[in-house]
Write an enzyme that holds these catalytic residues in place. Structure first.
Site, PDB file in Angstrom:
ATOM      1  N   ALA A   1       0.690  -1.253  -0.096  1.00 39.64           N
ATOM      2  CA  ALA A   1      -0.173   0.167  -0.031  1.00 39.64           C
ATOM      3  C   ALA A   1       0.945   0.967  -0.013  1.00 39.64           C
ATOM      4  CB  ALA A   1      -1.014  -0.223   1.209  1.00 39.64           C
TER       5      ALA A   1
ATOM      6  N   GLY B   1       1.922   3.027  -5.997  1.00 35.85           N
ATOM      7  CA  GLY B   1       1.262   2.471  -7.009  1.00 35.85           C
ATOM      8  C   GLY B   1      -0.279   2.231  -6.784  1.00 35.85           C
TER       9      GLY B   1
ATOM     10  N   GLY C   1      -1.989   0.095  -4.833  1.00 42.76           N
ATOM     11  CA  GLY C   1      -2.286  -0.085  -3.455  1.00 42.76           C
ATOM     12  C   GLY C   1      -2.397   1.429  -3.117  1.00 42.76           C
TER      13      GLY C   1
ATOM     14  N   SER D   1      -3.298 -10.320 -13.350  1.00 41.13           N
ATOM     15  CA  SER D   1      -2.779  -9.738 -14.723  1.00 41.13           C
ATOM     16  C   SER D   1      -3.422 -10.522 -15.619  1.00 41.13           C
ATOM     17  CB  SER D   1      -1.162  -9.661 -14.588  1.00 41.13           C
ATOM     18  OG  SER D   1      -0.867  -9.298 -15.816  1.00 41.13           O
TER      19      SER D   1
ATOM     20  N   TYR E   1       6.842 -13.785 -13.637  1.00 39.42           N
ATOM     21  CA  TYR E   1       5.660 -12.845 -13.112  1.00 39.42           C
ATOM     22  C   TYR E   1       4.504 -13.514 -13.614  1.00 39.42           C
ATOM     23  CZ  TYR E   1       2.509  -8.954 -13.429  1.00 39.42           C
ATOM     24  OH  TYR E   1       1.316  -8.119 -13.514  1.00 39.42           O
TER      25      TYR E   1
END
Length: 284
Positions: free
Chosen positions: A23, A26, A28, A156, A179
Site C-alpha cells: 500500500a 502504485g 495499493g 494480470s 511474473y
C-alpha cells in the site's frame, strides 16, 4: 457512456475494514486514497517503515483525518513474516471485511537474474503466489467471522502456464515470464478457494487485471512504457471491493470491469490439483 461512471462524482460510502498489501505506492496507495474517501477503515501493509508511515500520513491528510488507518510492516518475500503479519492482524483487529492481495514482484530491472525468497523459492512465485495464498489461509478465520467478506486478488492479463517440471524456473529464467506464471498460479488458487471455501462461509474470492501497463515502478523498472495512469486501475478494483451487486459472485476473473476467461490452465483440474499439492508441501 461508461455505466461505471454514472456515480463517479459521488463515491459510495463503504464502512468496512480493508487490508491492502503493497500500500505504499502504485495501485495499493491509490486504492487506499479512494477507500479512505468512502469511510473505510484501512490496514495498510508495507515492507519499508518510513514509506509505510508516509503513505498512512498522506491517506489521513486526504481524508481530512477522518479515516481510521493502521499500519502493518512485513517483508512478503519471507513466509515467516507473512505468518507474523497475519497473526498481528488477527490479534489487533476485531474484523476484516476485505483482503486485497496487491503487493507484487514485477519482471525486475535485471530480468535474467533469478532471485530467491528467504525460504529459497523463486522470488516471483513466492511473492505473487505463495504469499497471497498463505495470507488468505491465515486470515480466513477472521474473514469468515466478519462475513460477508471478500478476497480480491490483483492478478494480470499477463499469464503463462506453470511448468510443473520446473516450477522454480531453474532453467531459462526470465523475470517477466516468472511474473506471468506466478499470476496464473494466483488465479488458479482463486478458483480453487472459491470452489472449496465459499459454500456457507460468506467469503468470496475473485481475481482481476485492473488496467494495462499502469504507470508503476515495476512497469518502468522492467523497461516497459506505461500506457495508462495508475488511477485507471482503481475503479475496477474498488468495484470488486465494494459493489453490492458482486456480493455473492465468487471464483471469477475480470479484465477490468468484464468477467472473462483466464488462461486455459486455470480450468485444468489436474493442473490445479498439482498446484495445490505443491503449495501444501511448500507451506508445510
Amino acid at each position: 457512456m461508461d455505466t461505471h461512471d454514472v456515480h463517479s462524482h459521488a463515491p459510495a460510502l463503504f464502512a468496512g475494514t480493508v487490508l491492502i498489501t503493497g500500500a505504499t505506492q502504485g495501485l495499493g496507495l491509490h486504492l487506499a486514497r479512494d477507500l479512505a474517501g468512502r469511510g473505510a477503515t484501512l490496514l495498510l501493509h508495507g515492507r519499508d517503515r518510513d514509506r509505510l508511515e508516509r503513505a498512512a500520513a498522506e491517506v489521513r491528510t486526504i481524508s481530512d483525518g477522518r479515516a481510521e488507518i493502521r499500519t502493518y510492516l512485513a517483508d512478503l518475500s519471507d513466509l515467516d513474516q507473512v505468518r507474523s503479519l497475519a497473526a498481528a492482524v488477527r490479534a489487533a483487529e476485531p474484523r476484516l471485511d476485505v483482503l486485497v492481495n496487491n503487493a507484487v514482484a514485477g519482471g525486475g530491472a535485471e530480468p535474467l537474474r533469478r532471485e530467491l525468497s528467504t525460504q529459497g523459492h523463486e522470488l516471483r512465485f513466492a511473492v505473487n503466489y505463495l504469499t497471497p495464498y498463505l495470507l488468505i489461509r491465515e486470515l480466513l478465520p477472521l474473514l469468515t467471522a466478519s462475513a460477508p467478506a471478500r478476497v480480491v486478488q490483483v492478478a494480470s492479463v499477463g499469464q503463462s502456464p506453470v511448468d510443473f517440471d520446473d516450477v522454480m524456473m531453474e532453467r531459462g529464467y526470465e523475470g517477466l515470464e516468472a511474473y506471468c506464471r506466478s499470476k496464473l498460479a494466483m488465479i488458479m488458487s482463486t478458483f480453487d478457494l472459491a470452489a472449496t471455501e465459499t459454500p456457507g462461509s460468506g467469503v468470496t474470492f475473485n481475481a482481476l487485471h485492473p488496467a494495462h501497463l499502469m504507470d508503476t515502478e515495476g512497469v518502468r523498472a522492467y523497461g516497459l512504457t506505461p500506457a495508462v495512469p495508475v488511477a485507471e486501475g482503481v475503479r475496477p478494483t474498488v468495484r470488486l471491493i465494494t459493489d453490492p451487486a458482486l456480493a455473492e459472485v465468487s471464483g471469477r476473473y475480470f479484465d477490468r470491469f468484464t468477467e472473462t476467461a483466464a488462461h486455459e490452465q486455470a480450468y485444468d483440474p489436474r493442473a490445479r490439483e498439482r498446484l495445490a499439492a505443491l503449495t501444501r508441501t511448500l507451506l508445510a
